[in-house]
Design a protein around this motif. Sequence first.
Motif, mmCIF file in Angstrom:
data_model
loop_
_atom_site.group_PDB
_atom_site.id
_atom_site.type_symbol
_atom_site.label_atom_id
_atom_site.label_comp_id
_atom_site.label_asym_id
_atom_site.label_seq_id
_atom_site.Cartn_x
_atom_site.Cartn_y
_atom_site.Cartn_z
ATOM 1 N N GLU A 237 33.337 42.777 23.804
ATOM 2 C CA GLU A 237 33.511 42.538 25.233
ATOM 3 C C GLU A 237 32.503 43.364 26.017
ATOM 4 O OE1 GLU A 237 35.861 43.796 23.305
ATOM 5 O OE2 GLU A 237 37.501 42.347 23.145
ATOM 6 N N LYS A 238 32.096 42.817 27.139
ATOM 7 C CA LYS A 238 31.306 43.558 28.112
ATOM 8 C C LYS A 238 32.122 43.663 29.388
ATOM 9 C CE LYS A 238 26.895 42.919 28.643
ATOM 10 N NZ LYS A 238 26.188 44.075 28.057
ATOM 11 N N TRP A 239 31.951 44.768 30.094
ATOM 12 C CA TRP A 239 32.613 44.875 31.378
ATOM 13 C C TRP A 239 32.102 43.776 32.315
ATOM 14 C CZ3 TRP A 239 36.778 47.479 32.824
ATOM 15 C CH2 TRP A 239 37.190 48.567 32.056
ATOM 16 N N ILE A 240 33.022 43.146 33.005
ATOM 17 C CA ILE A 240 32.677 42.154 34.024
ATOM 18 C C ILE A 240 33.095 42.715 35.368
ATOM 19 C CG2 ILE A 240 32.978 39.777 34.802
ATOM 20 C CD1 ILE A 240 33.916 39.073 31.968
ATOM 21 N N ILE A 241 32.172 42.750 36.318
ATOM 22 C CA ILE A 241 32.485 43.244 37.655
ATOM 23 C C ILE A 241 32.246 42.116 38.656
ATOM 24 C CG2 ILE A 241 31.948 45.632 37.058
ATOM 25 C CD1 ILE A 241 29.303 45.360 38.484
ATOM 26 N N PRO A 242 32.956 42.134 39.775
ATOM 27 C CA PRO A 242 32.844 41.018 40.731
ATOM 28 C C PRO A 242 31.528 41.038 41.488
ATOM 29 C CG PRO A 242 34.306 42.708 41.583
ATOM 30 C CD PRO A 242 33.975 43.110 40.177
ATOM 31 N N ARG A 243 31.156 39.875 41.964
ATOM 32 C CA ARG A 243 30.004 39.782 42.856
ATOM 33 C C ARG A 243 30.449 40.267 44.233
ATOM 34 N NH1 ARG A 243 26.770 34.053 42.114
ATOM 35 N NH2 ARG A 243 25.056 34.839 40.855
ATOM 36 N N ASN A 244 30.434 41.550 44.404
ATOM 37 C CA ASN A 244 30.893 42.158 45.652
ATOM 38 C C ASN A 244 29.985 43.345 45.940
ATOM 39 O OD1 ASN A 244 32.469 44.216 47.290
ATOM 40 N ND2 ASN A 244 33.881 42.489 47.400
ATOM 41 N N VAL A 245 29.241 43.283 47.026
ATOM 42 C CA VAL A 245 28.223 44.294 47.291
ATOM 43 C C VAL A 245 28.829 45.687 47.418
ATOM 44 C CG1 VAL A 245 28.297 43.889 49.791
ATOM 45 C CG2 VAL A 245 26.241 44.862 48.726
ATOM 46 N N ILE A 246 30.041 45.791 47.976
ATOM 47 C CA ILE A 246 30.657 47.108 48.150
ATOM 48 C C ILE A 246 31.022 47.705 46.793
ATOM 49 C CG2 ILE A 246 32.625 48.341 49.131
ATOM 50 C CD1 ILE A 246 32.640 46.311 51.412
ATOM 51 N N ILE A 247 31.650 46.906 45.937
ATOM 52 C CA ILE A 247 32.028 47.393 44.611
ATOM 53 C C ILE A 247 30.789 47.758 43.800
ATOM 54 C CG2 ILE A 247 33.093 46.730 42.416
ATOM 55 C CD1 ILE A 247 35.079 45.054 44.023
ATOM 56 N N LYS A 272 43.277 46.268 36.934
ATOM 57 C CA LYS A 272 44.464 45.886 37.702
ATOM 58 C C LYS A 272 44.161 44.875 38.808
ATOM 59 C CE LYS A 272 47.358 48.589 35.515
ATOM 60 N NZ LYS A 272 48.413 47.985 34.642
ATOM 61 N N LEU A 273 43.000 45.012 39.452
ATOM 62 C CA LEU A 273 42.727 44.201 40.629
ATOM 63 C C LEU A 273 41.784 43.031 40.364
ATOM 64 C CD1 LEU A 273 42.303 47.064 43.267
ATOM 65 C CD2 LEU A 273 44.370 45.774 42.691
ATOM 66 N N PHE A 274 40.959 43.140 39.318
ATOM 67 C CA PHE A 274 40.002 42.074 39.042
ATOM 68 C C PHE A 274 40.386 41.292 37.792
ATOM 69 C CE2 PHE A 274 35.717 40.706 37.376
ATOM 70 C CZ PHE A 274 35.526 39.696 38.315
ATOM 71 N N TYR A 275 40.609 41.995 36.682
ATOM 72 C CA TYR A 275 41.026 41.311 35.454
ATOM 73 C C TYR A 275 42.455 40.790 35.572
ATOM 74 C CZ TYR A 275 37.002 42.921 32.687
ATOM 75 O OH TYR A 275 35.743 43.132 32.181
ATOM 76 N N ARG A 276 43.359 41.602 36.115
ATOM 77 C CA ARG A 276 44.774 41.272 36.297
ATOM 78 C C ARG A 276 45.412 40.754 35.005
ATOM 79 N NH1 ARG A 276 42.650 38.602 40.805
ATOM 80 N NH2 ARG A 276 43.672 36.628 40.314
ATOM 81 N N ASP A 277 45.683 39.464 34.924
ATOM 82 C CA ASP A 277 46.350 38.904 33.753
ATOM 83 C C ASP A 277 45.405 38.709 32.570
ATOM 84 O OD1 ASP A 277 45.169 37.026 35.573
ATOM 85 O OD2 ASP A 277 45.933 35.411 34.314
ATOM 86 N N LEU A 278 44.126 39.068 32.747
ATOM 87 C CA LEU A 278 43.137 38.885 31.682
ATOM 88 C C LEU A 278 42.636 40.230 31.148
ATOM 89 C CD1 LEU A 278 41.039 36.003 33.305
ATOM 90 C CD2 LEU A 278 42.791 35.791 31.523
ATOM 91 N N GLN A 279 43.492 41.249 31.192
ATOM 92 C CA GLN A 279 43.055 42.572 30.757
ATOM 93 C C GLN A 279 42.705 42.609 29.279
ATOM 94 O OE1 GLN A 279 45.269 46.014 32.159
ATOM 95 N NE2 GLN A 279 46.103 44.837 33.876
ATOM 96 N N ASP A 280 43.180 41.639 28.512
ATOM 97 C CA ASP A 280 42.824 41.576 27.098
ATOM 98 C C ASP A 280 41.323 41.349 26.916
ATOM 99 O OD1 ASP A 280 43.595 41.293 24.198
ATOM 100 O OD2 ASP A 280 42.687 39.321 24.526
ATOM 101 N N LEU A 281 40.643 40.852 27.954
ATOM 102 C CA LEU A 281 39.208 40.620 27.874
ATOM 103 C C LEU A 281 38.391 41.855 28.221
ATOM 104 C CD1 LEU A 281 38.907 37.091 29.542
ATOM 105 C CD2 LEU A 281 39.177 37.651 27.124
ATOM 106 N N SER A 282 39.033 42.902 28.738
ATOM 107 C CA SER A 282 38.294 44.113 29.087
ATOM 108 C C SER A 282 37.958 44.896 27.824
ATOM 109 C CB SER A 282 39.123 44.982 30.043
ATOM 110 O OG SER A 282 40.304 45.434 29.404
ATOM 111 N N PRO A 283 36.832 45.631 27.827
ATOM 112 C CA PRO A 283 36.433 46.384 26.629
ATOM 113 C C PRO A 283 37.471 47.424 26.241
ATOM 114 C CG PRO A 283 34.606 46.183 28.159
ATOM 115 C CD PRO A 283 35.824 45.715 28.885
ATOM 116 N N ASP A 284 37.666 47.592 24.951
ATOM 117 C CA ASP A 284 38.616 48.573 24.430
ATOM 118 C C ASP A 284 37.848 49.809 23.964
ATOM 119 O OD1 ASP A 284 41.317 49.353 23.446
ATOM 120 O OD2 ASP A 284 40.287 49.327 21.511
#
Length: 516
Positions: A237-247, A272-284
């Motif tokens: 997995e790779k970290w995925i971050i939103p297309r959001n200039v502030i973040i 918690k705020l971006f992955y939410r129900d897809l936290q299994d896709l976040s890097p371990d």
Amino acid sequence: MEGLTRLRNPLFHPFLFVYQVYQWLLELILAPTPPRPSSRIGRPKIAIIGAGITGVSSAAHCIGHGFDVVIFEAGTKKNLGGIWSNVNTTSSLQIHSAMFRFHPSIHWDRGYPDRQQILSQVRQLWEKYGLDTRTKFETKVDKVYQDDQGRWIINNTANGRFDGIIAAVGTCGDPKMPHVDGMEEFRKPVYHSSRLTGVDVKDKTMIIIGGGASAVEAVEYAYQEGAKKVYILSRSEKWIIPRNVIIDILLSLNIWGQETIFSWIPELLLKKLFYRDLQDLSPDGKGIFTDTPMVNSDIMKRFRSGDAEWVRGDIKSFYEGGVSVNKRDRGVPKDGPGRHVDINGDMVVMATGFKRPSLDFLPQDCFEEPYGPPNWYLQTFPTKHPSISAINCTYISAIGTVGNWHIGIYTRILLMFLIDPLTRPSSFWMERWIDMTKLLKLFAPTGAFDFFTYLELVWWFTFCVTINPFRWKWAFFVFFGLGMALPRRVVETEEKIRNGMGMYQGKDNPDIGRSF
């Protein structure tokens, strides 16, 4: 004033209107003045290798400040713009254009410009600063070497002599297409992720092998062209971050450029705020400040709708109808135990990135361990040659941007070194800075220069200028491109004093550092 002609109506697009006025003010205040046809261009003369965004931008800065350049580009004129001239027509900027200001005179009319607008801005910049007459296309640089006066020669003396070199070959060369077992048995087409323009994917299932920016590019194409289903097969997995200039800006403000005791905070918020129900896709077990993240918001919507599926596993082989994968659970290492899964598809897209262009044309002493790239001064200056800057060529991973203000800052630091011998660092002190940075990042999970953030880069620049009092007079010029006349007059006075005292007689060698 050109930017004002495209201003949006402030009543219907207030934020975009403010953004466009902001860009116009930046050009008015910070953009160097293009030379007139009759203007006398002086030395130092800079050779720039590569006509991508970095090469064109650095050349525009040099010309705008009154120094001559020649751009050497291995490709044809259609390669102007570098990697952006070789990607899909549907490709667009993954970060906000506010973080992609590679020159003060560019004007974006949207937050995430596409390939066409990016190439248009590069070409306008190239023409505006008269670089069209200073570019040698189809001229591959095989070697650079110095004459007995320390001037640089590109390939041979027919190309002239130069005081400095900017290597701007980037990190993305030819597409990388690794062979996978059984690939010849697959009866359907296989493409590289950057070669999809014109490919019919409507109502078809696409299998993407690989992650990162190349996978994002393929996904964007798939859904703009009406693909039915997309599978992303990735070994990790790779970290995925939103297309959001502030973040994106907040993440780039980690001045340490590595994992810290506070890194869990942005990682938890993303889960918690971006992955939410897809936290299994976040890097371990992999921190966000260790590798370049994927930047995309829409892909999460695709995962939730079932239009796209992330498959964590090891590619075993191709078969006639698709790809066989050893699918692993989260946390299981690469090549660990899993279960066999066959993924059927109508085509396979290799999102395997690009080959890194070679810097072998530089002198061999640039690569002496332990001070070979990326372990160079400010990551771009070889310790034996302060007259060379390899801008955007040596980085591995980062959170920030490759196309922003730092191109101009690196260019002006090189000009400072070439003009003012008392600012030019010796090999000894460049090596000590590298050693200091390695010590500061001793406990980083990556090498000291294998990952950095944009604020760390700003810290490098600030330290570089403030540590040497002879560089203080150049600070405003280095950071903003303004006020060069005063430091140049001071340098001329210093030269008269040195000559009067019998110091440094003869022509100055721009490769010999004289600062402490």
